[in-house]
Scaffold this active site. Structure first.
Site, mmCIF file in Angstrom:
data_model
loop_
_atom_site.group_PDB
_atom_site.id
_atom_site.type_symbol
_atom_site.label_atom_id
_atom_site.label_comp_id
_atom_site.label_asym_id
_atom_site.label_seq_id
_atom_site.Cartn_x
_atom_site.Cartn_y
_atom_site.Cartn_z
ATOM 1 N N CYS A 198 4.829 12.447 -6.481
ATOM 2 C CA CYS A 198 5.745 11.972 -7.516
ATOM 3 C C CYS A 198 5.191 12.310 -8.896
ATOM 4 C CB CYS A 198 5.911 10.464 -7.397
ATOM 5 S SG CYS A 198 6.814 9.957 -5.929
ATOM 6 N N CYS A 224 -0.426 7.324 0.718
ATOM 7 C CA CYS A 224 0.747 6.575 0.285
ATOM 8 C C CYS A 224 1.357 5.745 1.408
ATOM 9 C CB CYS A 224 1.795 7.529 -0.257
ATOM 10 S SG CYS A 224 2.199 8.845 0.882
ATOM 11 N N CYS A 279 2.672 9.964 -10.741
ATOM 12 C CA CYS A 279 1.448 9.650 -9.994
ATOM 13 C C CYS A 279 0.642 10.909 -9.673
ATOM 14 C CB CYS A 279 1.789 8.909 -8.705
ATOM 15 S SG CYS A 279 2.584 7.324 -8.997
ATOM 16 N N CYS A 288 5.562 0.197 -4.265
ATOM 17 C CA CYS A 288 6.462 1.274 -4.680
ATOM 18 C C CYS A 288 6.523 2.354 -3.604
ATOM 19 C CB CYS A 288 5.987 1.848 -6.019
ATOM 20 S SG CYS A 288 7.090 3.098 -6.698
ATOM 21 N N CYS A 289 5.338 2.754 -3.079
ATOM 22 C CA CYS A 289 5.320 3.778 -2.019
ATOM 23 C C CYS A 289 6.057 3.278 -0.767
ATOM 24 C CB CYS A 289 3.882 4.161 -1.658
ATOM 25 S SG CYS A 289 3.061 5.231 -2.848
HETATM 26 FE FE1 SF4 Z 1 5.966 5.187 -6.429
HETATM 27 FE FE2 SF4 Z 1 3.981 6.740 -7.320
HETATM 28 FE FE3 SF4 Z 1 4.185 6.115 -4.687
HETATM 29 FE FE4 SF4 Z 1 5.925 7.797 -5.879
HETATM 30 S S1 SF4 Z 1 3.708 8.111 -5.530
HETATM 31 S S2 SF4 Z 1 6.423 6.183 -4.464
HETATM 32 S S3 SF4 Z 1 6.166 6.824 -7.918
HETATM 33 S S4 SF4 Z 1 3.757 4.719 -6.409
#
Ligand code: SF4
Length: 257
Positions: free
Chosen positions: A224, A252, A227, A114-115
Site C-alpha cells: 500500500c 500483513c 506503508c 487495517c491490514c
Molecule cells: Fe492498511 Fe497499510 Fe496494511 Fe495497507 S499495508 S492494509 S494501508 S496498514
C-alpha cells in the site's frame, strides 16, 4: 479429502515447482498477485509452460497508481483476467470514521486492524473454493520468510476455508494416522522460493516484462502507498514496508505461519 505434498529435488526450477504444486492441488489454483516483480515473473513462467492458473488481486483502496498500471499492462500482454477483491465498504467506513486515515502508524495493533480489514478478510474470500494458491515469496526477502518451503500445506487458511465436511474428514484422518505427509486441502505454492533478487531482476529484464515504475525510484517491495517507501542500497528488500516497525513484525497477515 487430503493432499500429499510432493517431494521435489532441491534444484527444481520455478516452472517445475509450479507444475508439481498445481498437479498436487488437483483443483483450482490461483496466484495472489500484488504486481511485484515476483508475481509478474510467475505469470510469465506459467504462461510459457502452458500451466493453468488463475490470478487474483486485493485492491486495498490504498494502492499506488503505478501498481494499477502494471495490472493493466499484464491484462493487455497476456489477455488474462484478474479477479479483484475489495474490502467490505462498511468495515472501511467504520475504521476511517473512528480512527482516521492513518491510524496504522499509531501502533502495531492498529496497523494489524487495517491490514485485517483491507487484506486478510478479502483474502479469505479470494481463497474460497481454491485447492491451492501461489505466492511470490522468496526466502531471501526478509527474516520473516527464512522458513518457507516450495510447496506447503496452508493449514491456517485451510482450516478457515475448507468446508466443514472436508475439515472433519481431515481432522479424523490426522488423529487416526498421524501421517505427517498428508495435510488439509489447501496448498501454498512458492515457486520462486530459492531465487535471488538478482535472478529475478535478470528474468524480468530478459523477457521485457511489465515492471512497476516505483522500482526505478528505489522501491524493492511494494504494498500500500502509505506503508511503503524506497530503501537504501544494502537494506533488506522489505525494509521499506512499515518502516516504523521492528523487522520481525513485517507481515500483513496474508502469510501467517
Ligand atoms: Fe492498511 Fe497499510 Fe496494511 Fe495497507 S499495508 S492494509 S494501508 S496498514
Amino acid at each position: 479429502m487430503s493432499i500429499s505434498i510432493p517431494e521435489l529435488p532441491t534444484d527444481s526450477t520455478p516452472a517445475e515447482i509450479l507444475r508439481a504444486g498445481i498437479e498436487a492441488a488437483n483443483g483450482p489454483v490461483s496466484l495472489a498477485c500484488s504486481f511485484s516483480l515476483e508475481d509478474v515473473a510467475i505469470i510469465d513462467i506459467a504462461h510459457q509452460a502452458g500451466l493453468r492458473m488463475g490470478v487474483f488481486a486485493l485492491d486495498t483502496g490504498r494502492l499506488n497508481e503505478e501498481t494499477y498500471e502494471v495490472a493493466d499492462a499484464l491484462v493487455e500482454r497476456y489477455r488474462m483476467k484478474i479477479n479483484w477483491y475489495f474490502p467490505r465498504h462498511e468495515d472501511v467506513q467504520k475504521l476511517e470514521s473512528a480512527e482516521g486515515l492513518f491510524s496504522f502508524r499509531e501502533s502495531l495493533d492498529k496497523r494489524h486492524a487495517c491490514c485485517a480489514i483491507r487484506k486478510v478478510e478479502p483474502l479469505s474470500r479470494a481463497l474460497k473454493g481454491l485447492a491451492g494458491w501461489v505466492t511470490g515469496m522468496r526466502r531471501e526477502q526478509s527474516i520473516t520468510r527464512g522458513e518457507l518451503k516450495a510447496i506447503e500445506a496452508d493449514s491456517l487458511n485451510g482450516d478457515i476455508l475448507v468446508p466443514k465436511i472436508r475439515t472433519s474428514a481431515v481432522t479424523s484422518m490426522y488423529s487416526e494416522t498421524g501421517d505427517p505427509e498428508t495435510y488439509p486441502a489447501l496448498l501454498k505454492i512458492n515457486p520462486l522460493i530459492d531465487w535471488s533478487g538478482e535472478q529475478l531482476r535478470a528474468y524480468v529484464e530478459q523477457h521485457r516484462l511489465p515492471k512497476n515504475r516505483l522500482y526505478s525510484l528505489g522501491y524493492r517491495s511494494i504494498g500500500c502507498a502509505p506503508c511503503t517507501r524506497a530503501v537504501q542500497p544494502g537494506e533488506d528488500a522489505r525494509a521499506g514496508r512499515w518502516w516504523w516497525e521492528h523487522p520481525e513484525n513485517k507481515e500483513c497477515g496474508l502469510h501467517r505461519r
